[in-house]
Design a protein around this motif. Sequence first.
Motif, PDB file in Angstrom:
ATOM      1  N   LYS A  87       0.809  -1.229   0.000  1.00 27.84           N
ATOM      2  CA  LYS A  87       0.000   0.000   0.000  1.00 27.84           C
ATOM      3  C   LYS A  87       0.837   1.273   0.000  1.00 27.84           C
ATOM      4  O   LYS A  87       0.308   2.353  -0.178  1.00 27.84           O
ATOM      5  CB  LYS A  87      -0.922   0.038   1.232  1.00 27.84           C
ATOM      6  CG  LYS A  87      -1.756  -1.194   1.451  1.00 27.84           C
ATOM      7  CD  LYS A  87      -2.735  -1.429   0.331  1.00 27.84           C
ATOM      8  CE  LYS A  87      -3.686  -2.561   0.612  1.00 27.84           C
ATOM      9  NZ  LYS A  87      -3.165  -3.885   0.443  1.00 27.84           N
ATOM     10  N   LEU A  88       2.138   1.153   0.184  1.00 23.37           N
ATOM     11  CA  LEU A  88       2.976   2.338   0.368  1.00 23.37           C
ATOM     12  C   LEU A  88       3.282   3.097  -0.920  1.00 23.37           C
ATOM     13  O   LEU A  88       3.658   4.253  -0.871  1.00 23.37           O
ATOM     14  CB  LEU A  88       4.291   1.946   1.051  1.00 23.37           C
ATOM     15  CG  LEU A  88       4.136   1.348   2.443  1.00 23.37           C
ATOM     16  CD1 LEU A  88       5.490   0.928   2.985  1.00 23.37           C
ATOM     17  CD2 LEU A  88       3.453   2.324   3.377  1.00 23.37           C
ATOM     18  N   ARG A  89       3.138   2.461  -2.054  1.00 23.15           N
ATOM     19  CA  ARG A  89       3.491   3.117  -3.313  1.00 23.15           C
ATOM     20  C   ARG A  89       2.286   3.276  -4.241  1.00 23.15           C
ATOM     21  O   ARG A  89       2.429   3.341  -5.440  1.00 23.15           O
ATOM     22  CB  ARG A  89       4.593   2.325  -3.997  1.00 23.15           C
ATOM     23  CG  ARG A  89       5.914   2.425  -3.273  1.00 23.15           C
ATOM     24  CD  ARG A  89       7.019   1.686  -4.001  1.00 23.15           C
ATOM     25  NE  ARG A  89       8.309   1.963  -3.424  1.00 23.15           N
ATOM     26  CZ  ARG A  89       8.783   1.401  -2.335  1.00 23.15           C
ATOM     27  NH1 ARG A  89       8.063   0.527  -1.679  1.00 23.15           N
ATOM     28  NH2 ARG A  89       9.974   1.699  -1.883  1.00 23.15           N
ATOM     29  N   ARG A  90       1.089   3.311  -3.678  1.00 26.44           N
ATOM     30  CA  ARG A  90      -0.096   3.496  -4.511  1.00 26.44           C
ATOM     31  C   ARG A  90      -0.991   4.564  -3.916  1.00 26.44           C
ATOM     32  O   ARG A  90      -0.947   4.838  -2.730  1.00 26.44           O
ATOM     33  CB  ARG A  90      -0.849   2.182  -4.683  1.00 26.44           C
ATOM     34  CG  ARG A  90      -1.033   1.427  -3.411  1.00 26.44           C
ATOM     35  CD  ARG A  90      -1.760   0.111  -3.455  1.00 26.44           C
ATOM     36  NE  ARG A  90      -1.934  -0.557  -4.697  1.00 26.44           N
ATOM     37  CZ  ARG A  90      -2.761  -1.567  -4.869  1.00 26.44           C
ATOM     38  NH1 ARG A  90      -3.494  -1.993  -3.867  1.00 26.44           N
ATOM     39  NH2 ARG A  90      -2.878  -2.158  -6.017  1.00 26.44           N
ATOM     40  N   SER A  91      -1.797   5.146  -4.778  1.00 27.67           N
ATOM     41  CA  SER A  91      -2.754   6.137  -4.289  1.00 27.67           C
ATOM     42  C   SER A  91      -4.145   5.506  -4.311  1.00 27.67           C
ATOM     43  O   SER A  91      -4.384   4.533  -5.016  1.00 27.67           O
ATOM     44  CB  SER A  91      -2.713   7.395  -5.152  1.00 27.67           C
ATOM     45  OG  SER A  91      -3.038   7.063  -6.488  1.00 27.67           O
ATOM     46  N   PRO A 143       9.161   4.150   2.107  1.00 23.21           N
ATOM     47  CA  PRO A 143       9.918   4.861   1.078  1.00 23.21           C
ATOM     48  C   PRO A 143      10.552   6.102   1.701  1.00 23.21           C
ATOM     49  O   PRO A 143       9.993   6.686   2.648  1.00 23.21           O
ATOM     50  CB  PRO A 143       8.851   5.237   0.050  1.00 23.21           C
ATOM     51  CG  PRO A 143       7.735   4.271   0.265  1.00 23.21           C
ATOM     52  CD  PRO A 143       7.760   3.960   1.741  1.00 23.21           C
ATOM     53  N   ALA A 144      11.687   6.511   1.186  1.00 19.87           N
ATOM     54  CA  ALA A 144      12.462   7.613   1.774  1.00 19.87           C
ATOM     55  C   ALA A 144      11.630   8.871   2.009  1.00 19.87           C
ATOM     56  O   ALA A 144      11.717   9.486   3.069  1.00 19.87           O
ATOM     57  CB  ALA A 144      13.671   7.925   0.903  1.00 19.87           C
ATOM     58  N   CYS A 166       7.346  11.371   8.073  1.00 16.12           N
ATOM     59  CA  CYS A 166       6.996  10.819   9.389  1.00 16.12           C
ATOM     60  C   CYS A 166       7.981  11.293  10.452  1.00 16.12           C
ATOM     61  O   CYS A 166       7.583  11.679  11.555  1.00 16.12           O
ATOM     62  CB  CYS A 166       6.960   9.290   9.339  1.00 16.12           C
ATOM     63  SG  CYS A 166       5.530   8.643   8.433  1.00 16.12           S
ATOM     64  N   SER A 167       9.257  11.273  10.125  1.00 17.30           N
ATOM     65  CA  SER A 167      10.281  11.715  11.061  1.00 17.30           C
ATOM     66  C   SER A 167      10.083  13.190  11.419  1.00 17.30           C
ATOM     67  O   SER A 167      10.124  13.565  12.591  1.00 17.30           O
ATOM     68  CB  SER A 167      11.666  11.501  10.459  1.00 17.30           C
ATOM     69  OG  SER A 167      12.655  12.002  11.310  1.00 17.30           O
TER      70      SER A 167
END
Length: 71
Positions: free
Chosen positions: A6-10, A31-32, A38-39
């Motif tokens: 789910k991290l690379r899709r909209s 992903p970077a 988040c950081s």
Amino acid sequence: MADSTKLRRSAPVRIAHLSQIQTFVTDAPLPAGLASICSHRGIEVVEAMEKPAADIDEPGGEPASTVVRLK
């Protein structure tokens, strides 16, 4: 919580804005760009993943999981 697929899709809908998240749980490194966001926002990232299959043969026979907390 989101698995790595789910991290690379909209998506056509938004569940929550990043400002509403305190902890992000996933099964792989973010992903970077998302990790940086988040950081910067102070969101705790938790990577939870299964240990290698070799551990299943140990006493108990149950797969264990590993949790890595990133700040």
